[in-house]
Design an enzyme around this catalytic site. Structure first.
Site, PDB file in Angstrom:
ATOM      1  N   HIS A 118      -1.962  89.361  41.699  1.00  0.00           N
ATOM      2  CA  HIS A 118      -0.912  90.378  41.866  1.00  0.00           C
ATOM      3  C   HIS A 118      -1.202  91.584  40.980  1.00  0.00           C
ATOM      4  O   HIS A 118      -1.641  91.466  39.829  1.00  0.00           O
ATOM      5  CB  HIS A 118       0.493  89.803  41.689  1.00  0.00           C
ATOM      6  CG  HIS A 118       0.882  89.304  40.327  1.00  0.00           C
ATOM      7  ND1 HIS A 118       1.375  90.127  39.357  1.00  0.00           N
ATOM      8  CD2 HIS A 118       0.902  88.058  39.805  1.00  0.00           C
ATOM      9  CE1 HIS A 118       1.681  89.406  38.291  1.00  0.00           C
ATOM     10  NE2 HIS A 118       1.398  88.151  38.518  1.00  0.00           N
ATOM     11  N   ASP A 159      -1.403  89.199  32.618  1.00  0.00           N
ATOM     12  CA  ASP A 159      -0.597  88.798  33.781  1.00  0.00           C
ATOM     13  C   ASP A 159      -0.323  90.048  34.599  1.00  0.00           C
ATOM     14  O   ASP A 159       0.601  90.808  34.272  1.00  0.00           O
ATOM     15  CB  ASP A 159       0.688  88.134  33.292  1.00  0.00           C
ATOM     16  CG  ASP A 159       1.625  87.736  34.415  1.00  0.00           C
ATOM     17  OD1 ASP A 159       1.188  87.768  35.573  1.00  0.00           O
ATOM     18  OD2 ASP A 159       2.784  87.389  34.127  1.00  0.00           O
ATOM     19  N   HIS A 165       4.022  87.356  29.087  1.00  0.00           N
ATOM     20  CA  HIS A 165       5.136  88.320  29.176  1.00  0.00           C
ATOM     21  C   HIS A 165       5.477  88.979  27.834  1.00  0.00           C
ATOM     22  O   HIS A 165       6.494  89.653  27.721  1.00  0.00           O
ATOM     23  CB  HIS A 165       6.393  87.698  29.827  1.00  0.00           C
ATOM     24  CG  HIS A 165       6.246  87.529  31.309  1.00  0.00           C
ATOM     25  ND1 HIS A 165       7.304  87.338  32.157  1.00  0.00           N
ATOM     26  CD2 HIS A 165       5.137  87.534  32.096  1.00  0.00           C
ATOM     27  CE1 HIS A 165       6.844  87.233  33.416  1.00  0.00           C
ATOM     28  NE2 HIS A 165       5.549  87.343  33.384  1.00  0.00           N
ATOM     29  N   ASP A 191      -3.638  83.401  38.898  1.00  0.00           N
ATOM     30  CA  ASP A 191      -2.601  83.914  38.003  1.00  0.00           C
ATOM     31  C   ASP A 191      -2.757  83.287  36.621  1.00  0.00           C
ATOM     32  O   ASP A 191      -3.454  82.289  36.459  1.00  0.00           O
ATOM     33  CB  ASP A 191      -1.197  83.602  38.569  1.00  0.00           C
ATOM     34  CG  ASP A 191      -0.153  84.653  38.167  1.00  0.00           C
ATOM     35  OD1 ASP A 191      -0.278  85.237  37.071  1.00  0.00           O
ATOM     36  OD2 ASP A 191       0.787  84.860  38.943  1.00  0.00           O
ATOM     37  N   GLU A 229       5.050  90.809  42.615  1.00  0.00           N
ATOM     38  CA  GLU A 229       5.123  89.355  42.358  1.00  0.00           C
ATOM     39  C   GLU A 229       6.209  89.051  41.352  1.00  0.00           C
ATOM     40  O   GLU A 229       6.969  88.089  41.500  1.00  0.00           O
ATOM     41  CB  GLU A 229       3.765  88.848  41.844  1.00  0.00           C
ATOM     42  CG  GLU A 229       3.668  87.319  41.733  1.00  0.00           C
ATOM     43  CD  GLU A 229       4.098  86.748  40.381  1.00  0.00           C
ATOM     44  OE1 GLU A 229       4.165  85.524  40.261  1.00  0.00           O
ATOM     45  OE2 GLU A 229       4.388  87.524  39.443  1.00  0.00           O
ATOM     46  N   GLU A 230       6.264  89.886  40.328  1.00  0.00           N
ATOM     47  CA  GLU A 230       7.156  89.591  39.193  1.00  0.00           C
ATOM     48  C   GLU A 230       8.641  89.674  39.546  1.00  0.00           C
ATOM     49  O   GLU A 230       9.492  89.247  38.781  1.00  0.00           O
ATOM     50  CB  GLU A 230       6.847  90.527  38.015  1.00  0.00           C
ATOM     51  CG  GLU A 230       5.441  90.389  37.439  1.00  0.00           C
ATOM     52  CD  GLU A 230       5.233  89.108  36.650  1.00  0.00           C
ATOM     53  OE1 GLU A 230       6.187  88.327  36.494  1.00  0.00           O
ATOM     54  OE2 GLU A 230       4.094  88.893  36.203  1.00  0.00           O
TER      55      GLU A 230
HETATM   56 CO    CO Z   1       4.357  87.183  35.090  1.00  0.00          CO
HETATM   57 ZN    ZN Z   2       1.573  86.634  37.128  1.00  0.00          ZN
END
Ligand code: CO
Ligand code: ZN
Length: 337
Positions: free
Chosen positions: A63, A170, A310, A223, A200-201
């Site tokens: 992503h 990410d 994150h 991922d 995606e998030e």
């Molecule tokens: Co993420």
């Molecule tokens: Zn991700």
């Protein structure tokens, strides 16, 4: 490979505003693909035709979006209020730098009284956070940013060999893996579709649309995943940096198709590529989007163990990355499975 990861991770492109990431990816892939297009929701889809007799259509997904924030209010002195775009815990934002298209902001918190300050630190919330972009007035702030503008973490890339640290590993590390796989696979057996999915998030939007669109035989989402190898890491799971890419068995969002688990395992074993199995007790990936859209696509996830997901500083092991490329290459080249 490190330069490629750095280039893609350092681009600021939160969910819904992936354009800059896509352009950096396309720039890298020039001359290595048979074609590309942007679909209706903004996914970048690239392809490379296979030459196998019984070839299948394979999606490799990374992503393109990253978590971020959006400006919701600008006060009379030019301080900003924000809301998250994707899973940004306000706890992660205290003292952090944010990037609003080149304008730097410092995140701080309300502290009208000692008790108030304590509350801001122990129970951080978006109600208590503000962003300081150095503006001297509302008008001054409005010359630099606007309500509805997206921002992302502002944090550098560090090479702590063998570990690499950056914002947005990410999922730009996966974008780099898919790019590198395509670059290194000059004559794939199968038709390879690289999907650099949007949003995606915030709910796997891009993957769901690509699944409906592409009618692939299988989809492998790439991922990052969690880690357990730091002091008092989660003791119900086992995910270590440097132990190899992780073949996902399941997470909260999906159970990987058994065929794909077997395919990845066989390819790893045949090529002596180290790997680990992943059972994540939370989370989800684009694999879920591929599985539940249209008539469904067999899907699974290849994960890169990552520390501090994150946060502004996400850490991966370079060998897990290069071994993931080797593994996907083996999939692209393997005739019968
Ligand atoms: Co993420
Ligand atoms: Zn991700």
């Amino acid at each position: 490979m490190k330069e490629l990861i750095k280039k893609l991770a350092q681009v600021s492109a939160p969910s819904g505003r992936e354009r800059k990431a896509h352009l950096a990816i396309l720039e890298e892939l020039e001359g290595f693909i048979d074609g590309h297009r942007f679909d209706n929701v903004g996914n970048l889809i690239v392809w490379k035709n296979g030459n196998g007799e019984n070839k299948k259509k394979i999606i490799f997904d990374g992503h393109a979006d990253e978590i971020g924030v959006v400006i919701t209010h600008i006060d009379e002195r030019g301080f900003l209020r924000i809301d998250p775009v994707g899973g940004v815990n306000p706890l992660m934002l205290l003292g952090v730098l944010m990037n609003f298209d080149g304008i730097t902001g410092i995140v701080s918190y309300e502290a009208e009284t000692d008790e108030d300050a304590r509350k801001s630190l122990t129970q951080p919330s978006y109600d208590r956070l503000f962003v300081d972009i150095g503006a001297t007035s509302h008008e001054d702030a409005c010359k630099k940013v606007h309500i509805g503008q997206f921002g992302s973490y502002l944090s550098p890339f560090f090479d702590l060999d063998p570990m690499l640290v950056s914002k947005s590993m990410d999922d730009r590390v996966a974008c780099a893996i898919v790019v590198q796989t395509i670059k290194e696979t000059q004559h794939p057996y199968h038709d390879i579709y690289g999907v650099f999915a949007v949003q995606e998030e915030v709910g796997l939007l891009g993957a769901k649309v690509a699944a409906y669109d592409l009618h692939a035989d299988i989809a492998i989402a790439v991922d990052v995943t969690a880690h357990t190898d730091t002091p008092k890491g989660n003791k119900r799971m086992d995910l270590q940096l440097g132990k190899g890419p992780a073949i996902k068995i399941k997470d909260k969002g999906s159970i990987s198709d058994e065929t794909i688990v077997r395919l990845l395992t066989t390819c790893a074993e045949e090529n002596q590529i180290p790997f680990q199995y992943e059972v994540l007790v939370f989370g989800g990936t684009d694999a879920q989007g591929y599985q539940l859209t249209g008539a469904g696509i067999k899907a699974g996830t290849l994960s890169i163990p990552c520390r501090y997901v994150h946060s502004p500083h996400e850490m991966v092991h370079i060998q897990d990355v290069t071994n993931a490329v080797r593994l996907l290459k083996a999939v692209a080249l393997k005739p019968n499975w």
